[in-house]
Design a protein around this motif. Structure first.
Motif, PDB file in Angstrom:
ATOM      1  N   ARG A 233       0.851  -1.204   0.000  1.00  0.00           N
ATOM      2  CA  ARG A 233       0.000   0.000   0.000  1.00  0.00           C
ATOM      3  C   ARG A 233       0.880   1.245   0.000  1.00  0.00           C
ATOM      4  O   ARG A 233       1.549   1.563   0.982  1.00  0.00           O
ATOM      5  CB  ARG A 233      -0.902  -0.011   1.236  1.00  0.00           C
ATOM      6  CG  ARG A 233      -1.815   1.178   1.315  1.00  0.00           C
ATOM      7  CD  ARG A 233      -3.037   0.853   2.134  1.00  0.00           C
ATOM      8  NE  ARG A 233      -3.744   2.045   2.568  1.00  0.00           N
ATOM      9  CZ  ARG A 233      -4.538   2.765   1.785  1.00  0.00           C
ATOM     10  NH1 ARG A 233      -4.714   2.432   0.530  1.00  0.00           N
ATOM     11  NH2 ARG A 233      -5.161   3.825   2.275  1.00  0.00           N
ATOM     12  N   ARG A 234       0.872   1.902  -1.129  1.00  0.00           N
ATOM     13  CA  ARG A 234       1.677   3.120  -1.296  1.00  0.00           C
ATOM     14  C   ARG A 234       0.762   4.322  -1.157  1.00  0.00           C
ATOM     15  O   ARG A 234      -0.107   4.559  -1.993  1.00  0.00           O
ATOM     16  CB  ARG A 234       2.369   3.094  -2.648  1.00  0.00           C
ATOM     17  CG  ARG A 234       3.338   1.902  -2.756  1.00  0.00           C
ATOM     18  CD  ARG A 234       3.258   1.204  -4.058  1.00  0.00           C
ATOM     19  NE  ARG A 234       3.980  -0.070  -4.050  1.00  0.00           N
ATOM     20  CZ  ARG A 234       4.387  -0.658  -5.162  1.00  0.00           C
ATOM     21  NH1 ARG A 234       4.195  -0.105  -6.332  1.00  0.00           N
ATOM     22  NH2 ARG A 234       4.992  -1.827  -5.084  1.00  0.00           N
ATOM     23  N   LEU A 235       0.957   5.034  -0.061  1.00  0.00           N
ATOM     24  CA  LEU A 235      -0.010   6.076   0.293  1.00  0.00           C
ATOM     25  C   LEU A 235      -0.041   7.211  -0.727  1.00  0.00           C
ATOM     26  O   LEU A 235      -1.098   7.774  -1.005  1.00  0.00           O
ATOM     27  CB  LEU A 235       0.300   6.620   1.691  1.00  0.00           C
ATOM     28  CG  LEU A 235       0.339   5.577   2.814  1.00  0.00           C
ATOM     29  CD1 LEU A 235       0.519   6.256   4.171  1.00  0.00           C
ATOM     30  CD2 LEU A 235      -0.914   4.693   2.830  1.00  0.00           C
TER      31      LEU A 235
ATOM     32  N   ASP B 298       0.441   7.007  -3.938  1.00  0.00           N
ATOM     33  CA  ASP B 298      -0.371   6.592  -5.092  1.00  0.00           C
ATOM     34  C   ASP B 298      -1.852   6.591  -4.746  1.00  0.00           C
ATOM     35  O   ASP B 298      -2.703   6.938  -5.573  1.00  0.00           O
ATOM     36  CB  ASP B 298       0.030   5.181  -5.550  1.00  0.00           C
ATOM     37  CG  ASP B 298       1.414   5.158  -6.190  1.00  0.00           C
ATOM     38  OD1 ASP B 298       1.919   6.235  -6.542  1.00  0.00           O
ATOM     39  OD2 ASP B 298       1.975   4.057  -6.327  1.00  0.00           O
ATOM     40  N   ALA B 299      -2.151   6.186  -3.505  1.00  0.00           N
ATOM     41  CA  ALA B 299      -3.559   6.160  -3.092  1.00  0.00           C
ATOM     42  C   ALA B 299      -4.124   7.589  -3.068  1.00  0.00           C
ATOM     43  O   ALA B 299      -5.223   7.848  -3.561  1.00  0.00           O
ATOM     44  CB  ALA B 299      -3.688   5.497  -1.724  1.00  0.00           C
ATOM     45  N   ARG B 300      -3.336   8.508  -2.519  1.00  0.00           N
ATOM     46  CA  ARG B 300      -3.796   9.911  -2.495  1.00  0.00           C
ATOM     47  C   ARG B 300      -3.974  10.458  -3.901  1.00  0.00           C
ATOM     48  O   ARG B 300      -4.939  11.146  -4.196  1.00  0.00           O
ATOM     49  CB  ARG B 300      -2.761  10.794  -1.775  1.00  0.00           C
ATOM     50  CG  ARG B 300      -2.796  10.651  -0.290  1.00  0.00           C
ATOM     51  CD  ARG B 300      -1.899  11.699   0.384  1.00  0.00           C
ATOM     52  NE  ARG B 300      -1.584  11.231   1.712  1.00  0.00           N
ATOM     53  CZ  ARG B 300      -0.392  10.772   2.087  1.00  0.00           C
ATOM     54  NH1 ARG B 300       0.624  10.768   1.258  1.00  0.00           N
ATOM     55  NH2 ARG B 300      -0.224  10.327   3.315  1.00  0.00           N
TER      56      ARG B 300
ATOM     57  N   LYS C 118      -4.605   8.753  -6.463  1.00  0.00           N
ATOM     58  CA  LYS C 118      -5.401   7.834  -7.302  1.00  0.00           C
ATOM     59  C   LYS C 118      -4.639   7.570  -8.612  1.00  0.00           C
ATOM     60  O   LYS C 118      -5.166   7.709  -9.718  1.00  0.00           O
ATOM     61  CB  LYS C 118      -6.780   8.402  -7.593  1.00  0.00           C
ATOM     62  CG  LYS C 118      -7.611   8.612  -6.334  1.00  0.00           C
ATOM     63  CD  LYS C 118      -9.069   8.821  -6.674  1.00  0.00           C
ATOM     64  CE  LYS C 118      -9.993   8.860  -5.476  1.00  0.00           C
ATOM     65  NZ  LYS C 118      -9.422   9.198  -4.179  1.00  0.00           N
TER      66      LYS C 118
ATOM     67  N   THR D 214      -7.916   1.436  -9.859  1.00  0.00           N
ATOM     68  CA  THR D 214      -6.509   1.793  -9.657  1.00  0.00           C
ATOM     69  C   THR D 214      -5.635   0.678 -10.216  1.00  0.00           C
ATOM     70  O   THR D 214      -6.044  -0.470 -10.310  1.00  0.00           O
ATOM     71  CB  THR D 214      -6.135   1.957  -8.165  1.00  0.00           C
ATOM     72  OG1 THR D 214      -6.218   0.690  -7.557  1.00  0.00           O
ATOM     73  CG2 THR D 214      -7.019   2.950  -7.454  1.00  0.00           C
TER      74      THR D 214
END
Ligand SMILES: Cc1cc2nc3c(=O)[nH]c(=O)nc-3n(C[C@H](O)[C@H](O)[C@H](O)COP(=O)(O)O)c2cc1C
Ligand SMILES: CCCCC(=O)C(=O)O
Length: 394
Positions: free
Chosen positions: A169-171, A173-175, A177, A212
Motif C-alpha cells: 500500500r503506497r499512500l 499513489d492512493a492519495r 489515485k 486503480t
C-alpha cells in the motif's frame, strides 16, 4: 576516471528528476509502502557500515570485471526491473537498454514494461545479458507465454519476483489515485496470441481499466504461488536459470537452493511492499551464509553511491542492481541520463576500489567493511581479526 558535466551524484539526479516529472508519475517512482520505514532504511543502513581500506598497493589498474552465472561481465552493477520506463521518458525501456549495454550492465526487464521484450533486447550489443522478470498470473498460460517468448528472444535468466503476491500500500499513489496515462501500454501483453487469451487478462493488463493500477495487479496475480507449485512449474517450461527476487532470510535462501534456483536477489522491492521489513544490506550477511556458495546472491535497494556497491560486494553479493537511480537518469535525459546514472555509480565504484587498495572484484571481501556497534566507539580489530567473526561479534 573522468567525471563529466552532468549532475555530480545520484542525489542530484534525483532532485532534477523530481523537477521534470509529472507529480503522479514521480509519486509512483518515489513511493515506498505505508510509513516508508524500509525505503529509508535501505539507503540509511549503508552508511552504518564503514570501510577498512588498505594502503600502498599498486592501484594503477582497476577492473570491475566479474562473472555472473558463469558469464563474464564488465561490471557487477546491473539494472533492476522497473515497471513503465515510459513514465520517465518516451524513450522508455529501449533507451535504458542501450544505456545498460553501453555500461556493460545486466538489465532485468520488468513484466510491466512499456516496450516489448523483443524490442528491448534488440537494443543490446550482443555482449550484455538480459534477464526477464516475471509475475505469475492466475491464468498461468499468460505467464508461460511470456517465459517462452523471453527465452526465444535470448534472455539469459528468469527472475521470479516473490515479494508481491499483491501490491504493497503506497499512500502517495492512493492519495493521487494514480493510474498510468492512457497512452501507455504494457507492451508485453500486446502480443496478439497472448491478448486473445480466454480469460481476457492480458488485454486488461495492457490497457489497465480498473479503478486503480494496484487493484488490477492484485486481481490478476496468482496468490496461490508457492515454493512447491511455482519453481518446479517454471522449470518444466524453461531451461533458463531461475533467480528468486525478494529474499530476506536464511530460511528462504535454503528453500531456493532446495528447489534448484540459480540465485537469489536480496530485495525488499525498494521498500514498496512490506513496510518494516529489514534493509537489504542488513539481510545480506545471513543470506550469503545460507547460500554457502551453492547459489549466487545479488542485492538491490537503496544503492546510491559506488561505496554502497563496494560494501555489498564486500558482504558477499555477486552483483548489485539499481532501480530508481536509472529511472531518475532516464527522466533527466533519456538514454544519456540513464547511462549517466550507471556511469556515475560505475566510476564511484572504481574510485572506492582505488582508494581502498583493491584492484579486482574478487579482492573485495569482508575484511574491507565493518559495522561499528556504536559509531562513537572506535573500532579496533583484534590482532588476527577474522572479519567474519568480528561481524558476528558486533
Ligand atoms: C517505479 C518502480 C517500479 C518497479 N517495478 C518492479 C517490477 O515491475 N518488478 C519487480 O520485480 N520489481 C519492481 N520494482 C522493484 C525494483 O526492482 C527494486 O527491487 C527496487 O526498486 C530497488 O531499490 P532502489 O529503487 O532503491 O534501487 C520497482 C521499483 C520501482 C521504484
Ligand atoms: C503494478 C505493476 C507492479 C510494478 C511494481 O512491482 C512496483 O510498482 O513496485
Amino acid at each position: 576516471m573522468e567525471f563529466n558535466n552532468d549532475p555530480v551524484c545520484i542525489k542530484d539526479l534525483e532532485k532534477l528528476a523530481m523537477r521534470v516529472m509529472p507529480g503522479g508519475a514521480w509519486g509512483y517512482y518515489d513511493s515506498g509502502a505505508n510509513g516508508e520505514q524500509t525505503k529509508r532504511d535501505n539507503e540509511d543502513s549503508f552508511s552504518e557500515y564503514r570501510l577498512h581500506p588498505r594502503m600502498l598497493r599498486d592501484v594503477s589498474q582497476i577492473s570491475t570485471e566479474t562473472t555472473i552465472l558463469g558469464q563474464k561481465v564488465k561490471t557487477p552493477l546491473g539494472v533492476a526491473p522497473c515497471a513503465m520506463h515510459k513514465l520517465a521518458h518516451p524513450g522508455g525501456e529501449a533507451a535504458t537498454s542501450r544505456a545498460a549495454a553501453k555500461n556493460g550492465s545486466i538489465m532485468i526487464l520488468s513484466t510491466y514494461s512499456t516496450t516489448s521484450l523483443e524490442k528491448v533486447i534488440a537494443q543490446g550489443n550482443g555482449d550484455t545479458q538480459y534477464w526477464m522478470q516475471l509475475y505469475v498470473y492466475q491464468n498461468r498460460s499468460v505467464s508461460e507465454k511470456l517465459v517462452r517468448r523471453a527465452e526465444k528472444a535470448g534472455f539469459k535468466a528468469l527472475v521470479l519476483t516473490v515479494d508481491a503476491p499483491v501490491l504493497g500500500r503506497r499512500l502517495v499513489d492512493a492519495r493521487n489515485k494514480f493510474n498510468p496515462p492512457p497512452h501507455l501500454r504494457l507492451e508485453n501483453f500486446m502480443d496478439p496470441e497472448v491478448a486473445n487469451d480466454p480469460a481476457g487478462y492480458s488485454s486488461s493488463l495492457a490497457y489497465s481499466t480498473s479503478e486503480t493500477f494496484g487493484a488490477t495487479f492484485g486481481a490478476n496475480g496468482d496468490q496461490t504461488l508457492s515454493w512447491a507449485n511455482g519453481i518446479s512449474w517454471l522449470k518444466s517450461i524453461t531451461s533458463m536459470p531461475i533467480i528468486v527476487k525478494g529474499i530476506l532470510t536464511a530460511e528462504d535462501t535454503r528453500l531456493a537452493i532446495e528447489h534448484g534456483c540459480a540465485g537469489v536477489i536480496v530485495s525488499n522491492h525498494g521498500g514498496r511492499q512490506l513496510d518494516g521489513a529489514l534493509a537489504t544490506i542488513d539481510a545480506l550477511p545471513q543470506v550469503v551464509e545460507a547460500a554457502d556458495d551453492k547459489i549466487e546472491v545479488y542485492l538491490d535497494g537503496g544503492v546510491r553511491r559506488g561505496s554502497d556497491i563496494f560494501k555489498a560486494l564486500a558482504l558477499g553479493a555477486r552483483a548489485v542492481f539499481v532501480a530508481r537511480p536509472v529511472l531518475w537518469g532516464l527522466a533527466y535525459k533519456g538514454e544519456h541520463g540513464a547511462y549517466h546514472a550507471l556511469d556515475l555509480l560505475q566510476k564511484e565504484l572504481e574510485l572506492t576500489m582505488t582508494l581502498s587498495g583493491t584492484t579486482k572484484v574478487s579482492e573485495i571481501d569482508e575484511s574491507y567493511v565493518y559495522r561499528p556497534a556504536n559509531r562513537w566507539i572506535r573500532y579496533a580489530p583484534g590482532k588476527n581479526g577474522n572479519p567474519k567473526k568480528l561481524l558476528a561479534k558486533l
